[in-house]
Design a protein around this motif. Structure first.
Motif, PDB file in Angstrom:
ATOM      1  N   UNK A  36       5.685  13.965  -8.843  1.00  0.00           N
ATOM      2  CA  UNK A  36       7.334  14.524  -8.882  1.00  0.00           C
ATOM      3  C   UNK A  36       7.568  15.239  -7.579  1.00  0.00           C
ATOM      4  N   UNK A  37       7.224  14.458  -6.568  1.00  0.00           N
ATOM      5  CA  UNK A  37       7.397  15.359  -5.231  1.00  0.00           C
ATOM      6  C   UNK A  37       8.425  14.440  -4.316  1.00  0.00           C
TER       7      UNK A  37
ATOM      8  N   UNK B  90       0.823  -1.060   0.108  1.00  0.00           N
ATOM      9  CA  UNK B  90      -0.149   0.040  -0.008  1.00  0.00           C
ATOM     10  C   UNK B  90       0.791   1.183   0.007  1.00  0.00           C
ATOM     11  N   UNK B  91       1.804   1.257   0.833  1.00  0.00           N
ATOM     12  CA  UNK B  91       2.730   2.529   0.809  1.00  0.00           C
ATOM     13  C   UNK B  91       3.345   2.669  -0.332  1.00  0.00           C
ATOM     14  N   UNK B  92       4.221   1.427  -1.009  1.00  0.00           N
ATOM     15  CA  UNK B  92       4.850   1.283  -2.199  1.00  0.00           C
ATOM     16  C   UNK B  92       3.816   2.330  -3.291  1.00  0.00           C
ATOM     17  N   UNK B  93       2.631   1.618  -3.522  1.00  0.00           N
ATOM     18  CA  UNK B  93       1.885   2.190  -4.572  1.00  0.00           C
ATOM     19  C   UNK B  93       1.487   3.738  -4.422  1.00  0.00           C
ATOM     20  N   UNK B  94       1.275   4.157  -3.193  1.00  0.00           N
ATOM     21  CA  UNK B  94       1.201   5.668  -2.957  1.00  0.00           C
ATOM     22  C   UNK B  94       2.647   6.223  -3.128  1.00  0.00           C
TER      23      UNK B  94
ATOM     24  N   UNK C 186      -6.258   9.566  -2.728  1.00  0.00           N
ATOM     25  CA  UNK C 186      -7.387   8.687  -2.324  1.00  0.00           C
ATOM     26  C   UNK C 186      -8.553   9.107  -2.853  1.00  0.00           C
ATOM     27  N   UNK C 187      -8.747  10.509  -2.974  1.00  0.00           N
ATOM     28  CA  UNK C 187     -10.233  11.069  -3.539  1.00  0.00           C
ATOM     29  C   UNK C 187     -10.329  11.497  -4.787  1.00  0.00           C
ATOM     30  N   UNK C 188      -8.894  11.334  -5.503  1.00  0.00           N
ATOM     31  CA  UNK C 188      -9.113  11.473  -7.056  1.00  0.00           C
ATOM     32  C   UNK C 188      -7.994  10.357  -7.693  1.00  0.00           C
ATOM     33  N   UNK C 189      -6.755  10.722  -7.369  1.00  0.00           N
ATOM     34  CA  UNK C 189      -5.929   9.717  -8.356  1.00  0.00           C
ATOM     35  C   UNK C 189      -6.205   8.238  -8.544  1.00  0.00           C
ATOM     36  N   UNK C 190      -6.391   7.981  -7.218  1.00  0.00           N
ATOM     37  CA  UNK C 190      -6.631   6.266  -7.302  1.00  0.00           C
ATOM     38  C   UNK C 190      -7.860   6.094  -7.929  1.00  0.00           C
TER      39      UNK C 190
ATOM     40  N   UNK D 292       5.575   5.355  -4.871  1.00  0.00           N
ATOM     41  CA  UNK D 292       6.247   5.518  -5.864  1.00  0.00           C
ATOM     42  C   UNK D 292       5.543   5.844  -7.219  1.00  0.00           C
ATOM     43  N   UNK D 293       4.121   5.421  -7.271  1.00  0.00           N
ATOM     44  CA  UNK D 293       3.364   5.552  -8.342  1.00  0.00           C
ATOM     45  C   UNK D 293       2.565   7.032  -8.187  1.00  0.00           C
ATOM     46  N   UNK D 294       2.305   7.295  -7.183  1.00  0.00           N
ATOM     47  CA  UNK D 294       1.564   8.438  -6.937  1.00  0.00           C
ATOM     48  C   UNK D 294       2.456   9.888  -6.704  1.00  0.00           C
TER      49      UNK D 294
END
Length: 167
Positions: free
Chosen positions: A71-72, A57-61, A86-90, A63-65
């Motif tokens: 790019x943060x 769960x942490x990895x998905x958030x 959680x409220x948009x990108x996912x 690395x992917x997001x």
């Protein structure tokens, strides 16, 4: 004997990115950081299955997001980042967004930020913000339902409810 990743000093600035080479380097650093998180979960008594679920769960958030899409720097204490995830990108990045799956991701995200906080890599104030954002499941469930109910050009209004656009 070499120090484990969990014991190594982390320079937050190493996680800044401006170029493609930086992004690749930061992705590798994040993989190492997440491995340290996973190891800490096991050392803290989590079963391998639970540690894997939380780390995934942490990895998905992370690395992917955070790193790839936004790019943060993973240590950027920007309020609302988890909420944007959680409220948009996912929701728009998943074939069939599901509140149960999102809840599992949010558990991993919260556990990861607690790990960072325990290492004094994020502030008390930011951890409280993350706890609040990770706990707002009713909001995210409503966002998923509203997404499925979009008709015509209703996406624009839906997106404004939890925008990915920078302030």
């Amino acid at each position: 004997m070499s120090a484990s990743y969990a014991e190594l000093k982390i320079n937050k600035k190493d996680f800044d990115q401006e170029t493609l080479d930086d992004a690749l380097r930061v992705d590798r650093l994040c993989q190492d950081l997440l491995r340290g998180f996973y190891d800490a979960l096991l050392e803290g008594g989590e079963s391998p299955e639970a540690a894997t679920r939380l780390a995934n769960g942490a990895d998905y958030y992370v690395r992917d997001f955070v790193v790839d899409n936004r790019s943060r720097n993973v240590f950027d204490e920007r309020p609302g980042l988890v909420r944007q995830f959680a409220g948009n990108w996912y929701i728009v990045s998943t074939i069939e967004p599901d509140i149960a799956q999102l809840g599992r991701y949010l558990e991993g995200i919260l556990s990861f930020y607690r790990y960072l906080h325990g290492r004094k890599l994020v502030s008390d104030r930011f951890l409280r913000q993350v706890e609040q954002e990770c706990g707002d499941l009713a909001f995210y469930e409503r966002r998923i339902e509203e997404f499925w109910a979009i008709k015509g050009d209703g996406y624009v209004a839906w997106e404004k409810g939890c925008s990915l656009k920078e302030d």
